[in-house]
Design an enzyme around this catalytic site. Sequence first.
Site, PDB file in Angstrom:
ATOM      1  N   TYR A  98       0.833  -1.200   0.000  1.00  0.00           N
ATOM      2  CA  TYR A  98       0.000   0.000   0.000  1.00  0.00           C
ATOM      3  C   TYR A  98       0.870   1.253   0.000  1.00  0.00           C
ATOM      4  O   TYR A  98       0.556   2.235  -0.667  1.00  0.00           O
ATOM      5  CB  TYR A  98      -0.943  -0.001   1.211  1.00  0.00           C
ATOM      6  CG  TYR A  98      -1.952  -1.113   1.153  1.00  0.00           C
ATOM      7  CD1 TYR A  98      -3.126  -0.967   0.424  1.00  0.00           C
ATOM      8  CD2 TYR A  98      -1.727  -2.323   1.799  1.00  0.00           C
ATOM      9  CE1 TYR A  98      -4.059  -1.998   0.346  1.00  0.00           C
ATOM     10  CE2 TYR A  98      -2.654  -3.360   1.727  1.00  0.00           C
ATOM     11  CZ  TYR A  98      -3.810  -3.191   0.996  1.00  0.00           C
ATOM     12  OH  TYR A  98      -4.719  -4.214   0.914  1.00  0.00           O
ATOM     13  N   ASN A 121     -12.326  -0.823  -5.244  1.00  0.00           N
ATOM     14  CA  ASN A 121     -12.077  -1.041  -6.672  1.00  0.00           C
ATOM     15  C   ASN A 121     -13.262  -1.789  -7.291  1.00  0.00           C
ATOM     16  O   ASN A 121     -13.529  -2.930  -6.926  1.00  0.00           O
ATOM     17  CB  ASN A 121     -10.789  -1.848  -6.833  1.00  0.00           C
ATOM     18  CG  ASN A 121     -10.495  -2.224  -8.259  1.00  0.00           C
ATOM     19  OD1 ASN A 121     -11.114  -1.735  -9.200  1.00  0.00           O
ATOM     20  ND2 ASN A 121      -9.532  -3.108  -8.430  1.00  0.00           N
ATOM     21  N   CYS A 129      -6.117  -5.147  -7.871  1.00  0.00           N
ATOM     22  CA  CYS A 129      -5.987  -4.820  -6.450  1.00  0.00           C
ATOM     23  C   CYS A 129      -5.473  -6.017  -5.649  1.00  0.00           C
ATOM     24  O   CYS A 129      -4.934  -5.841  -4.559  1.00  0.00           O
ATOM     25  CB  CYS A 129      -7.302  -4.303  -5.882  1.00  0.00           C
ATOM     26  SG  CYS A 129      -8.724  -5.357  -6.192  1.00  0.00           S
ATOM     27  N   HIS A 130      -5.584  -7.220  -6.192  1.00  0.00           N
ATOM     28  CA  HIS A 130      -5.059  -8.405  -5.510  1.00  0.00           C
ATOM     29  C   HIS A 130      -3.534  -8.381  -5.432  1.00  0.00           C
ATOM     30  O   HIS A 130      -2.958  -9.083  -4.622  1.00  0.00           O
ATOM     31  CB  HIS A 130      -5.532  -9.691  -6.208  1.00  0.00           C
ATOM     32  CG  HIS A 130      -5.081  -9.834  -7.618  1.00  0.00           C
ATOM     33  ND1 HIS A 130      -5.741  -9.222  -8.668  1.00  0.00           N
ATOM     34  CD2 HIS A 130      -4.034 -10.506  -8.157  1.00  0.00           C
ATOM     35  CE1 HIS A 130      -5.125  -9.522  -9.794  1.00  0.00           C
ATOM     36  NE2 HIS A 130      -4.078 -10.300  -9.518  1.00  0.00           N
ATOM     37  N   GLU A 156      -0.468 -16.091 -10.987  1.00  0.00           N
ATOM     38  CA  GLU A 156       0.474 -15.171 -11.626  1.00  0.00           C
ATOM     39  C   GLU A 156       1.927 -15.463 -11.276  1.00  0.00           C
ATOM     40  O   GLU A 156       2.833 -14.828 -11.813  1.00  0.00           O
ATOM     41  CB  GLU A 156       0.138 -13.733 -11.234  1.00  0.00           C
ATOM     42  CG  GLU A 156      -1.216 -13.278 -11.741  1.00  0.00           C
ATOM     43  CD  GLU A 156      -1.541 -11.842 -11.375  1.00  0.00           C
ATOM     44  OE1 GLU A 156      -0.674 -11.142 -10.804  1.00  0.00           O
ATOM     45  OE2 GLU A 156      -2.665 -11.416 -11.660  1.00  0.00           O
TER      46      GLU A 156
END
Length: 173
Positions: A98, A121, A129-130, A156
């Site tokens: 953040y 979001n 946002c993950h 990912e």
Amino acid sequence: MNLVSKHIPSPVGPLLLGADDDHLRLIWFSTPRHPLPRNVVLEHGDNAVLRETGAQLEAYFTGSLHAFDLPLQPVGTKFQREVWSTLAQIPYGQTWSYSDVARRIGKPQAVRAVGAANGRNPIPIVLPCHRVIGADGSLTGFGGGLPTKQFLLMLEGALPSGDLFAQRDPPPS
């Protein structure tokens, strides 16, 4: 705001997509954290934006798509849109904290406000946002739930299988 909407299956559960004729406006998990804004009216249907979104999400979940190319128009405050735009800059397979996001928008003291905007979001996964985690590498709140966040980061390659902590690459200064 009237949106055409449809549900699509995904490995993280059914997703509700909402779009107008020109832009993707929302992706909703089956158990959303926040209610739909009062001014949003959903009508079940289909359009070109929803079809393309569905195709790109399917490719993302199979691992063959690493960057979305969709017309987006999330509704939020100027600050929220600034945060959401910055989320799109987090590379696939990486995570930022953040405070990394707050620094990127030129407001290093706005870490909590960044967290709040991240939590609002309206287009998760596409606006990733993950990929935002705690400064200590811990997985933090996520509208789709922490298991979904963990799944997306593992998909990912940003989180080793079964690991509870993401590997973090800070953004360039």
